[in-house]
Scaffold this motif. Structure first.
Motif, PDB file in Angstrom:
ATOM      1  N   ASN A  66       0.811  -1.212   0.000  1.00  0.00           N
ATOM      2  CA  ASN A  66       0.000   0.000   0.000  1.00  0.00           C
ATOM      3  C   ASN A  66       0.850   1.270   0.000  1.00  0.00           C
ATOM      4  N   ALA A  67       1.930   1.240   0.767  1.00  0.00           N
ATOM      5  CA  ALA A  67       2.799   2.414   0.812  1.00  0.00           C
ATOM      6  C   ALA A  67       3.479   2.647  -0.530  1.00  0.00           C
ATOM      7  N   THR A  68       3.917   1.576  -1.167  1.00  0.00           N
ATOM      8  CA  THR A  68       4.552   1.728  -2.481  1.00  0.00           C
ATOM      9  C   THR A  68       3.529   2.185  -3.510  1.00  0.00           C
ATOM     10  N   ARG A  69       2.341   1.663  -3.418  1.00  0.00           N
ATOM     11  CA  ARG A  69       1.277   2.081  -4.348  1.00  0.00           C
ATOM     12  C   ARG A  69       0.986   3.578  -4.182  1.00  0.00           C
ATOM     13  N   PHE A  70       0.909   4.051  -2.932  1.00  0.00           N
ATOM     14  CA  PHE A  70       0.694   5.483  -2.696  1.00  0.00           C
ATOM     15  C   PHE A  70       1.850   6.296  -3.283  1.00  0.00           C
ATOM     16  N   ALA A  71       3.069   5.807  -3.059  1.00  0.00           N
ATOM     17  CA  ALA A  71       4.233   6.536  -3.557  1.00  0.00           C
ATOM     18  C   ALA A  71       4.207   6.652  -5.078  1.00  0.00           C
ATOM     19  N   LEU A  72       3.858   5.548  -5.739  1.00  0.00           N
ATOM     20  CA  LEU A  72       3.799   5.573  -7.201  1.00  0.00           C
ATOM     21  C   LEU A  72       2.710   6.518  -7.690  1.00  0.00           C
ATOM     22  N   MET A  73       1.589   6.543  -6.997  1.00  0.00           N
ATOM     23  CA  MET A  73       0.486   7.447  -7.389  1.00  0.00           C
ATOM     24  C   MET A  73       0.890   8.905  -7.226  1.00  0.00           C
ATOM     25  N   ASN A  74       1.891   9.160  -6.373  1.00  0.00           N
ATOM     26  CA  ASN A  74       2.338  10.528  -6.134  1.00  0.00           C
ATOM     27  C   ASN A  74       3.688  10.822  -6.791  1.00  0.00           C
ATOM     28  N   GLY A  75       4.016  10.023  -7.783  1.00  0.00           N
ATOM     29  CA  GLY A  75       5.164  10.356  -8.614  1.00  0.00           C
ATOM     30  C   GLY A  75       6.502   9.814  -8.168  1.00  0.00           C
ATOM     31  N   ALA A  76       6.555   8.948  -7.143  1.00  0.00           N
ATOM     32  CA  ALA A  76       7.840   8.400  -6.726  1.00  0.00           C
ATOM     33  C   ALA A  76       8.510   7.722  -7.913  1.00  0.00           C
ATOM     34  N   THR A  77       9.789   7.981  -8.100  1.00  0.00           N
ATOM     35  CA  THR A  77      10.476   7.489  -9.290  1.00  0.00           C
ATOM     36  C   THR A  77      11.965   7.284  -9.026  1.00  0.00           C
ATOM     37  N   PHE A 134       3.974  16.804  -1.461  1.00  0.00           N
ATOM     38  CA  PHE A 134       3.316  16.318  -2.674  1.00  0.00           C
ATOM     39  C   PHE A 134       2.056  17.131  -2.975  1.00  0.00           C
ATOM     40  N   PHE A 135       1.280  17.414  -1.923  1.00  0.00           N
ATOM     41  CA  PHE A 135       0.038  18.161  -2.128  1.00  0.00           C
ATOM     42  C   PHE A 135       0.319  19.578  -2.609  1.00  0.00           C
ATOM     43  N   ALA A 136       1.447  20.146  -2.129  1.00  0.00           N
ATOM     44  CA  ALA A 136       1.796  21.510  -2.535  1.00  0.00           C
ATOM     45  C   ALA A 136       2.301  21.559  -3.967  1.00  0.00           C
ATOM     46  N   GLY A 137       2.904  20.462  -4.436  1.00  0.00           N
ATOM     47  CA  GLY A 137       3.416  20.409  -5.801  1.00  0.00           C
ATOM     48  C   GLY A 137       4.676  21.252  -5.962  1.00  0.00           C
ATOM     49  N   GLY A 138       5.080  21.435  -7.195  1.00  0.00           N
ATOM     50  CA  GLY A 138       6.235  22.282  -7.470  1.00  0.00           C
ATOM     51  C   GLY A 138       7.550  21.522  -7.443  1.00  0.00           C
ATOM     52  N   ALA A 196       3.720  23.031   8.688  1.00  0.00           N
ATOM     53  CA  ALA A 196       2.657  22.514   7.815  1.00  0.00           C
ATOM     54  C   ALA A 196       2.542  20.996   7.940  1.00  0.00           C
ATOM     55  N   ALA A 197       3.686  20.313   7.991  1.00  0.00           N
ATOM     56  CA  ALA A 197       3.655  18.860   8.100  1.00  0.00           C
ATOM     57  C   ALA A 197       3.107  18.426   9.452  1.00  0.00           C
ATOM     58  N   VAL A 198       3.509  19.137  10.509  1.00  0.00           N
ATOM     59  CA  VAL A 198       3.017  18.797  11.841  1.00  0.00           C
ATOM     60  C   VAL A 198       1.511  18.986  11.916  1.00  0.00           C
ATOM     61  N   ARG A 199       1.027  20.103  11.362  1.00  0.00           N
ATOM     62  CA  ARG A 199      -0.425  20.346  11.377  1.00  0.00           C
ATOM     63  C   ARG A 199      -1.167  19.260  10.599  1.00  0.00           C
ATOM     64  N   GLN A 200      -0.593  18.852   9.467  1.00  0.00           N
ATOM     65  CA  GLN A 200      -1.230  17.827   8.653  1.00  0.00           C
ATOM     66  C   GLN A 200      -1.306  16.500   9.419  1.00  0.00           C
ATOM     67  N   LEU A 201      -0.203  16.127  10.076  1.00  0.00           N
ATOM     68  CA  LEU A 201      -0.145  14.855  10.790  1.00  0.00           C
ATOM     69  C   LEU A 201      -1.055  14.837  12.015  1.00  0.00           C
ATOM     70  N   LEU A 202      -1.227  16.024  12.640  1.00  0.00           N
ATOM     71  CA  LEU A 202      -1.989  16.089  13.891  1.00  0.00           C
ATOM     72  C   LEU A 202      -3.416  16.580  13.698  1.00  0.00           C
ATOM     73  N   ARG A 203      -3.803  16.840  12.457  1.00  0.00           N
ATOM     74  CA  ARG A 203      -5.141  17.368  12.167  1.00  0.00           C
ATOM     75  C   ARG A 203      -5.391  18.664  12.952  1.00  0.00           C
TER      76      ARG A 203
END
Length: 880
Positions: free
Chosen positions: A593-604, A669-673, A776-783
């Motif tokens: 599942n983790a690899t599948r998520f990574a591939l969906m988000n451009g891991a290469t 990943f969500f921020a892009g760029g 930003a990452a901390v807020r995302q992880l902690l909702r």
């Protein structure tokens, strides 16, 4: 080559960016069999003796041709497969030699049972026809385990598959026998052996299972009047073959009897009383009956005193001595003889039941009989010394090292080895007997003697004789082949400590003898036995055996392999339960599942690796940790620490890569760029290396994911990762702070009864600290939501140098939560008080066992920790 990781996987040529896809779920049954067959078809597991690569060779401990895959096999094969897969990835010419043992007694028993169903027997067929029937059975039904090995993923060189009865190995057996016979190391003599009245053959020590049986201990009075001696026995039937009574030379009680003869009851014979230092004067009456034909210790006494050896039991355990007991089975005779002795007033004492250790045939469970028999023997003194010296002088290392003493205890005290078996299936003794008592040993290229009265010896060799030649006979010896030059000695032997004496020692003796002093392997890596989850030995009688194929069907071969490897501490037994296999299945799913998520988000893995200055702290942290884990994996492999290896890879993959780096990367990943592209490349690299590290233990799921991620040919022939030396202590410290903050706030949220996905307004006061870039990452992880209008900090958590203020108003029932925590606090304070009173009571401490006192101290410590935690939770609640 990326300087940060210094790993060179098989990457596709540069070209259009691929969008690899994976199914939503990993289904092992759809992947494993076709994937394994693809590996075999491509020849990945074959070995080339003519290659310039360094050699790495391991032999499979040859399973019996009658066998099927059990957990012990699966365990051992998993370890060997992991070692060979890694070495292959490291660039070694790797040979895992497969094959099976002809298993003389076991196989003959199987075929005899088949014949019995047909209403016939081997004696009805005759020797030649029976042996042909065994070969037929072997072709049709033998070797079931080979197919099961494929299910497990064993990377063996199938085109080199050998059998201990095939032509080449038979030639090796005959060559060694002839050489040892000519050198005076093989001889024929009458000795006491383990005899199975059911299998009608001598039995190897390894085939004797000792268990406590409820028998009887009977004390018998020999002689009359002043010339009376009392002896005790559990085998009263053997008294018909007694030829002496022995006492200790210094035992004054019997000094007047030594040298005299006393009457042997139920017979018309008298027997001498002899003095022998073997007798323990403190045990029992200090006198023992001596039956040289039916007891190894008695045989030795008989040899020292020139006593006659009188056999009273035939090959089926039936009494042969003339008299009223002739023709009775040994157990029937035991009762009849005791009754007759009782009638004569010769019984002094009887103890029933009397539990004592009795040897049983491991093949048919029959009680074995020590029996004087004419057999073939190997003179082991010089061979055993050489086997001990090879370990002592460092030519062979035993791992773990503390097992070496057990090896020395055996080889330093080894007795001559009985190598003949009264079977029809096996390597026939290559000796011909002539009409006038001549004996001729025939080598593989020699013609046997002909003429009237010449006949080949009817016995076959102990199965361990041919399996002892396994490390070099499988390589073509006695011919000087390219395989022998390349792959002998083997790099390592991986096997259970239970085979140290019976297989390992014999391979050492044969290898050193036949191969000019070169031992068969450089390292002996010993593992323990697989047990059930409660540590109990697996046995059909206990009802706790497991068919590993059932678990493979349910959870996948990777799950079974990972569970076994994770329990493999050198030389110690391995408990295993189905719930642990389920946990390993969950790990495989997590990787998927983790690899599948990574591939969906451009891991290469495509494109140049970013320079260090473009990497975020999270990127540098995970790459630093990655190199550390590569170094740890190498160290654990080289030390055969499979449990530590598996645990390190598990926690790195699950905890650090999947639970932290992937989660930390989501914001990017969500921020892009541009930074998202950098993280995608880093994540691809980390997954690439992680999958390569995991592959030797869990080959199927990693192969599927790695080829999808990289486009490479196969992990089986990919490069093993290398530690580049890159470390970033600052990044590791920075991410450690992030993890600390997230962990502490998550714990607080849980304590307050908040749901994991429930969003809470919060202020993250980290300005000017190393944690500021991670807000930003901390807020995302902690909702954690932005403060917003009307924000009111009802709880404040100082952690890791920053402050996280939360507005919990409206998110929890404060009154109910305060009531619950107050109740828990009261219970914890009562527990503390009770424990404190006991520990303050001097009278209690003086009488209580140490373990009880320690348990109460533990309760006190737990209560104090609970009180501190609950008070902190109460203070963090909003004011009503």
């Amino acid at each position: 080559m990326p300087s940060v990781t210094d790993n060179t996987p098989q990457r596709p040529d540069s070209g259009p960016t691929r969008t690899p896809e994976l199914p939503t779920q990993y289904v092992p049954a759809e992947v494993e069999v076709p994937l394994y067959e693809r590996w075999v078809e491509r020849g990945y597991f074959e070995a080339d003796a003519k290659s310039g690569r360094p050699a790495y060779a391991i032999v499979i401990p040859p399973p019996n041709v009658t066998g099927s895959l059990h957990l012990g096999h699966a365990f051992e094969h998993t370890l060997i497969d992991a070692l060979t897969r890694r070495k292959r990835m490291q660039g070694y010419e790797t040979l895992w030699q497969p094959g099976m043992d002809h298993a003389g007694i076991a196989t003959q028993n199987v075929v005899e049972r088949e014949l019995a169903k047909e209403g016939t027997s081997r004696h009805d067929l005759g020797r030649e026809a029976f042996v042909e029937r065994v070969w037929q059975w072997k072709a049709e039904s033998g070797g079931q385990i080979a197919g099961q090995m494929r299910r497990l993923g064993d990377g063996v060189a199938w085109n080199r598959d050998r059998f201990t009865m095939d032509e080449g190995l038979s030639r090796a057996v005959q060559t060694v026998f002839k050489k040892m016979f000519d050198d005076g190391l093989i001889y024929r003599a009458e000795r006491i052996i383990n005899w199975c009245p059911r299998c009608l053959t001598a039995i190897s020590d390894i085939e004797v299972d000792y268990q406590d049986d409820d028998g009887e201990l009977v004390s018998l009075r020999y002689g009359d009047g002043d010339e009376t001696v009392v002896v005790a026995t559990t085998r009263a039937e053997t008294m018909l073959g007694d030829t002496a009574v022995a006492v200790h030379p210094d035992d004054a009680r019997y000094a007047h009897l030594v040298g005299k003869r006393i009457r042997l009851p139920l017979t018309d014979r008298s027997i001498p009383v002899v003095a022998d230092a073997h007798v323990d004067p403190e045990f029992g009456t200090g006198a023992v009956k001596v039956t040289p034909a039916h007891d190894p210790n008695d045989f030795a006494i008989g040899q020292r005193h020139g006593l006659e050896s009188i056999g009273v039991l035939d090959e089926r355990g039936v009494i042969t001595a003339h008299g009223p007991f002739q023709g009775l089975d040994r157990f029937e005779a035991r009762s009849a003889i005791v009754a007759a002795l009782r009638a004569e007033g010769r019984i002094v004492a009887e103890k029933r039941p009397y539990a004592h250790s009795v040897g049983h045939c491991s093949r048919c469970r029959t009680t074995l009989e020590p029996r004087l028999s004419l057999q073939w023997w190997v003179k082991v003194e010089s061979l055993a010394k050489a086997a001990g010296d090879a370990v002592r002088d460092g030519r062979v290392a035993i791992h773990p090292a503390d097992m070496a003493q057990r090896y020395f205890d055996w080889v330093d005290n080894m007795h001559d080895w009985c190598i003949s078996r009264q079977l029809w299936w096996g390597h026939r003794i290559p000796v011909w007997h002539g009409p006038d008592g001549e004996t001729v040993c025939v080598g593989p290229d020699e013609e046997p003697p002909g003429g009237e009265g010449w006949a080949q010896d009817t016995d076959v060799l102990d199965t361990w004789f041919s399996s002892g030649l396994w490390p070099f006979s499988t390589l073509g010896w006695p011919e000087q082949t390219a395989d022998l030059e390349k792959f002998y000695p083997n790099s390592v032997l991986v096997t259970g400590y239970d085979l140290m004496f019976f297989w390992i020692a014999r391979m050492m003796m044969f290898g050193l003898y036949a191969m000019d002093g070169v031992p068969p392997f450089r390292t002996i890596a010993l593992h323990g036995m697989v047990r059930d989850e409660f540590g109990k030995k697996m046995s059909k009688s206990f009802g706790n055996t497991v068919n590993p194929l059932d678990w493979m069907d349910a959870y996948g071969s990777d799950a079974v392999r990972f569970t076994l490897a994770r329990g493999a501490n050198p030389g110690t037994d391995v408990p295993i339960g189905e719930d642990w296999v389920q946990a390993s299945r969950n790990f495989a799913n997590k990787i998927w599942n983790a690899t599948r998520f990574a591939l969906m988000n451009g891991a290469t893995v495509e494109g140049e690796f970013p320079p260090v200055e473009r990497l975020s702290a999270a990127d540098r942290w995970i790459l630093s940790r990655l190199n550390t884990v590569v170094a740890e994996a190498d160290a654990y492999y080289d030390d055969y620490q499979f449990a530590k290896l598996s645990d390190a890879l598990y926690h790195f993959a699950w905890d650090e890569v999947f639970d932290w780096y992937v989660e930390l990367s989501k914001t990017t990943f969500f921020a892009g760029g541009e930074q998202a592209a950098v993280s995608a490349r880093v994540l691809g690299e980390v997954l690439d290396v992680t999958l390569r590290l995991l592959h030797p233990v869990v080959p199927f799921v990693t192969e599927t994911l790695w080829t999808t991620l990289t486009g490479g040919e196969s992990l089986v022939v990919a490069d093993w990762p290398r530690d580049s030396g890159f470390r970033d202590a600052a990044a590791e410290a920075e991410i450690a702070l992030v993890r600390q903050v997230v962990t502490e706030v998550r714990r607080f949220r849980s304590d307050q009864g908040l749901q994991p996905g429930q969003k809470v307004p919060a202020r993250f006061d980290a300005a000017g600290t190393a944690l500021a870039p991670h807000e930003a990452a901390v807020r995302q992880l902690l909702r954690l939501q932005p403060e917003g209008d009307g924000f009111s900090a009802t709880a404040s958590l100082p952690v890791a140098g920053v402050t996280v203020a939360l507005d919990l108003s409206g998110t929890i029932d404060v009154a109910a939560e305060r009531k619950r925590l107050t109740k828990d606090l009261a219970a914890a304070e009562k527990e503390k008080s009770d424990a404190g009173k006991k520990l303050g009571n001097e009278a209690f401490l003086a009488k209580a066992p140490d373990q009880v006192v320690e348990k109460i101290r533990g309760r006190l410590a737990t209560a104090e920790a609970d009180i501190a935690r609950i008070r902190a939770q109460l203070s963090g609640l909003p004011q009503e």
